[in-house]
Design a protein around this motif. Sequence first.
Motif, short mmCIF file in Angstrom:
data_model
loop_
_atom_site.label_atom_id
_atom_site.label_comp_id
_atom_site.label_asym_id
_atom_site.label_seq_id
_atom_site.Cartn_x
_atom_site.Cartn_y
_atom_site.Cartn_z
N MET A 211 0.99 -0.92 -0.12
CA MET A 211 0.42 0.17 0.03
C MET A 211 0.92 1.41 -0.11
O MET A 211 0.65 2.51 -0.66
N LYS A 212 2.44 1.45 0.77
CA LYS A 212 2.80 1.81 0.99
C LYS A 212 3.55 2.24 -0.36
O LYS A 212 3.67 4.50 -0.36
N GLN A 213 3.97 1.43 -0.45
CA GLN A 213 4.79 1.78 -1.98
C GLN A 213 4.16 2.13 -3.50
O GLN A 213 4.15 2.76 -4.35
N ARG A 214 2.32 1.72 -3.26
CA ARG A 214 1.39 2.33 -4.13
C ARG A 214 1.18 3.78 -4.48
O ARG A 214 1.05 4.41 -4.81
N LEU A 215 1.09 4.16 -3.01
CA LEU A 215 0.77 5.80 -2.28
C LEU A 215 1.82 6.46 -3.19
O LEU A 215 1.74 7.43 -3.44
N GLN A 216 2.79 5.75 -3.21
CA GLN A 216 4.41 6.86 -3.49
C GLN A 216 4.48 6.77 -4.93
O GLN A 216 4.81 7.74 -5.42
N MET A 217 3.89 5.91 -5.77
CA MET A 217 4.06 5.96 -7.30
C MET A 217 2.78 6.81 -7.25
O MET A 217 3.48 7.82 -8.23
N GLU A 218 2.08 6.98 -6.78
CA GLU A 218 0.52 7.83 -6.93
C GLU A 218 1.48 8.92 -7.11
O GLU A 218 1.28 10.16 -7.19
N ILE A 219 2.01 9.21 -5.95
CA ILE A 219 2.25 11.06 -5.28
C ILE A 219 3.31 11.33 -6.41
O ILE A 219 3.95 12.54 -6.20
N GLN A 220 4.50 9.88 -6.66
CA GLN A 220 5.15 11.04 -7.45
C GLN A 220 5.10 10.65 -9.13
O GLN A 220 6.21 12.45 -9.54
N SER A 221 3.82 10.38 -9.46
CA SER A 221 3.64 10.63 -10.63
C SER A 221 2.87 11.60 -10.19
O SER A 221 3.19 12.32 -11.98
N GLN A 222 2.66 12.38 -9.38
CA GLN A 222 1.57 13.14 -9.56
C GLN A 222 2.05 14.75 -9.73
O GLN A 222 2.27 15.67 -10.73
N ALA A 223 3.86 14.83 -9.19
CA ALA A 223 4.87 15.96 -8.93
C ALA A 223 5.60 15.91 -10.24
O ALA A 223 5.22 16.85 -10.47
#
Length: 134
Positions: free
Chosen positions: A1-13
């Motif tokens: 879950m943390k890995q997916r959230l980090q991926m989404e945050i990075q994609s947004q940035a």
Amino acid sequence: MKQRLQMEIQSQAENAVQYWPIFELKNHQLIGCCGLHKEGSVYELGYHLVPEMWHQGLATEAVQAVLKYAFQTLKLKKITAGHHPDNLASGNVLEKCGFQYIGTEFYAPTGLQHPTYELTVQNFKHSAKHIGNL
């Protein structure tokens, strides 16, 4: 879950896109997500709803909002999308939103050929005129 959230945050940035959460307005409950991912120069639409929210027009509404952002704000020229071959309702949502079927593509997580669609900015503008609320 943390890995997916980090991926989404990075994609947004990095790309100004991610899978955004969808909340039910009545009780603010999380009911799914909808958004874009960028792979190289290709932007792909995706959406997921909890089963009890299916067949209520919510996926169509979410997809239309993401498409408006993608074509009007990000100025994208084309978006791709696909769905599980057994989920014909998702294909209907894509077609209702102006996507055109272009063939199948192997999707490793399922081991299946998934129907694949694309929507160009020209077809979006054409379908937006007919939908009226875009």
